[in-house]
Write an enzyme that holds these catalytic residues in place. Structure first.
Site, mmCIF file in Angstrom:
data_model
loop_
_atom_site.group_PDB
_atom_site.id
_atom_site.type_symbol
_atom_site.label_atom_id
_atom_site.label_comp_id
_atom_site.label_asym_id
_atom_site.label_seq_id
_atom_site.Cartn_x
_atom_site.Cartn_y
_atom_site.Cartn_z
ATOM 1 N N THR A 50 7.558 -2.603 -7.169
ATOM 2 C CA THR A 50 8.593 -3.300 -7.937
ATOM 3 C C THR A 50 9.741 -3.729 -7.045
ATOM 4 O O THR A 50 10.539 -4.584 -7.433
ATOM 5 C CB THR A 50 9.157 -2.397 -9.056
ATOM 6 O OG1 THR A 50 9.515 -1.142 -8.465
ATOM 7 C CG2 THR A 50 8.149 -2.154 -10.156
ATOM 8 N N ASP A 51 9.850 -3.144 -5.847
ATOM 9 C CA ASP A 51 11.082 -3.355 -5.070
ATOM 10 C C ASP A 51 11.204 -4.774 -4.533
ATOM 11 O O ASP A 51 12.298 -5.273 -4.328
ATOM 12 C CB ASP A 51 11.246 -2.321 -3.958
ATOM 13 C CG ASP A 51 10.177 -2.363 -2.884
ATOM 14 O OD1 ASP A 51 9.073 -2.867 -3.150
ATOM 15 O OD2 ASP A 51 10.453 -1.883 -1.768
ATOM 16 N N SER A 82 7.171 10.044 22.196
ATOM 17 C CA SER A 82 6.929 10.702 20.908
ATOM 18 C C SER A 82 6.064 11.930 21.104
ATOM 19 O O SER A 82 4.979 11.844 21.704
ATOM 20 C CB SER A 82 6.238 9.742 19.935
ATOM 21 O OG SER A 82 5.780 10.461 18.803
ATOM 22 N N GLY A 139 0.817 7.682 8.742
ATOM 23 C CA GLY A 139 -0.034 6.875 7.864
ATOM 24 C C GLY A 139 -0.154 7.423 6.466
ATOM 25 O O GLY A 139 -1.027 7.036 5.702
ATOM 26 N N SER A 140 0.747 8.347 6.087
ATOM 27 C CA SER A 140 0.619 9.006 4.784
ATOM 28 C C SER A 140 1.246 8.200 3.652
ATOM 29 O O SER A 140 1.009 8.478 2.497
ATOM 30 C CB SER A 140 1.319 10.367 4.836
ATOM 31 O OG SER A 140 2.705 10.187 5.069
ATOM 32 N N SER A 143 6.664 7.028 4.508
ATOM 33 C CA SER A 143 7.674 6.221 5.202
ATOM 34 C C SER A 143 8.087 6.751 6.553
ATOM 35 O O SER A 143 9.269 6.864 6.847
ATOM 36 C CB SER A 143 8.901 6.036 4.324
ATOM 37 O OG SER A 143 8.642 5.053 3.391
ATOM 38 N N ASP A 189 12.284 1.868 0.871
ATOM 39 C CA ASP A 189 12.054 2.972 1.808
ATOM 40 C C ASP A 189 13.299 3.271 2.625
ATOM 41 O O ASP A 189 13.760 4.411 2.715
ATOM 42 C CB ASP A 189 10.888 2.645 2.745
ATOM 43 C CG ASP A 189 9.574 2.489 2.006
ATOM 44 O OD1 ASP A 189 9.542 2.770 0.793
ATOM 45 O OD2 ASP A 189 8.584 2.081 2.632
#
Length: 402
Positions: A50-51, A82, A139-140, A143, A189
């Site tokens: 919806t965003d 990382s 990838g979950s 965000s 997000d």
């Protein structure tokens, strides 16, 4: 695999801070002048896709997220590392050479934010050494990319004294994802991460960025995230295709009704004018956007009335709409949700995030959590062939200096 949420939040954060400082010293030679930071991940309780359709969303920040150790440099070099992708080693760039590159991998997110700051009139004058560690599953759909974007912006503000609010950090993060990384995401997000408040979700009207904090009071229940472990990349999923279908449907509706977005319509108004949309698929897409927006408004009202049961039913309806009208679920997410619905003590369950993999969010009575994880986990692995991960999460604050 069950991992704790934020019950022992302070101790977990302190331990991770120690780990990232130690690793920073190993990778970059010393920890002199280093500061440590955190930005959360987010989960959207209801209001999906919806965003970018001018509707409402209802996300909250989590106590899991992205940690950083960072040091300002005297030159223009950017050195990124990382701990989640340690095999890639240090990835280098410069503030003069900011462009998206496939081989730059995850570093395109912090680079994009540095670029976006410049585009918005905040020239970044020096480089940095930046080490990240995330305890959001990659990838979950919780965000991780937006968490990195807001975190980078937060660090830049702290390093260089830029006068930007947290809300502006969210907008800069979205701009970088849209224009630098080519993912046509909405604002949800980054907004949820930048503006997070412990114990509250954010009822955000994406049409005008007006928002209110709504307390999430789940007596004798918790939020459980079920991660499908099916990897997905937003840029190469059908996300942009869905957005385009909605934009076309909106243009068709605007020929017969004076609206700025699909979020302007009630269910009744949509039913009255849907024949203006020239394609059955686009009717389904637009129907989801309209009905999901109204569901989100009703869900927040239900929470204000302490009606968690109604909130759960609306979550279930949201998943059905995402499955049948928006077609973004897939066998993995459907299996997790449909198995959850069979477990006593589950108040509501739905996919969350963009779909095509990622996670589901469920509200589960505390005394049913172990049974939920055992039953859903076993059924999922039997049907899909590999395990899901489960996270009992708590709602946390926005970005901070550790």
């Amino acid at each position: 695999m069950v991992r704790p949420g934020g019950g022992r939040k302070g101790k977990i954060m302190a331990a991770i801070k120690e780990d990232i400082l130690k690793k920073f010293g190993e990778i970059f030679g010393s920890t002199e002048g280093v500061k440590t930071y955190f930005a959360p991940g987010r989960v959207n309780m209801i209001g999906e896709h919806t965003d970018y359709n001018g509707g409402h969303v209802f996300p909250c920040a989590l106590t899991i997220g992205t940690y950083a150790a960072a040091r300002k440099r005297e030159d223009g070099r950017l050195r990124f590392y990382s701990m989640n992708f340690g095999h890639l080693g240090i990835i280098e760039s410069t503030i003069e050479n900011l462009k998206p590159e496939k081989e730059a991998g995850w570093t395109n997110y912090p680079k994009g934010v540095i670029w976006a700051f410049g585009e918005k009139g905040y020239e970044v004058p020096a480089g940095m050494d930046l080490l990240l560690f995330g305890n959001i599953p990659n990838g979950s759909g919780l965000s991780s990319s937006a968490s990195v974007e807001v975190l980078t912006g937060f660090i830049l503000r702290d390093f260089f004294g830029f006068e930007v609010s947290n809300q502006e950090l969210a907008l800069i993060g979205q701009y970088s994802e849209n224009k630098f990384n080519g993912v046509n995401c909405g604002i949800m997000d980054q907004f949820a991460i930048a503006m997070g408040k412990e114990g509250h979700a954010i009822f955000l009207d994406t049409a005008d960025l007006s928002y209110e904090y709504a307390p999430i009071k789940l007596e004798n229940a918790k939020i459980v995230i079920s991660c499908s472990n099916k990897k997905r990349g937003l840029g190469d999923s059908k996300y942009n295709e869905r957005r385009s279908e909605c934009e076309t449907a909106l243009a068709e509706l605007q020929k017969v009704v004076g609206i700025n977005s699909l979020g302007d319509l009630t269910e009744e108004q949509f039913e009255a004018c849907q024949s203006a949309i020239q394609d059955e698929i686009r009717i389904k897409r637009a129907r989801h956007a309209v009905f999901e927006n109204q569901r989100t408004v009703k869900a927040v009202e239900a929470l204000k009335n302490n009606d968690v049961e109604l909130f759960g039913r609306l979550m279930n309806e949201s998943h059905i709409s995402l499955r049948d009208d928006y077609e973004v679920t897939g066998i993995e997410l459907d299996t997790l949700v449909e198995e959850a619905w069979q477990v006593d003590g589950v108040i509501g369950s739905r996919m969350t995030g963009a779909g095509f993999g990622g996670c589901t969010v469920s509200i589960v009575r505390t005394d049913a959590i172990d049974a939920f994880i055992e039953k859903v986990g076993r059924a999922y692995e039997k049907k899909i062939g590999y395990p899901a991960d489960f996270y009992v999460v708590e709602i946390g604050d926005g970005p901070c200096i550790l």
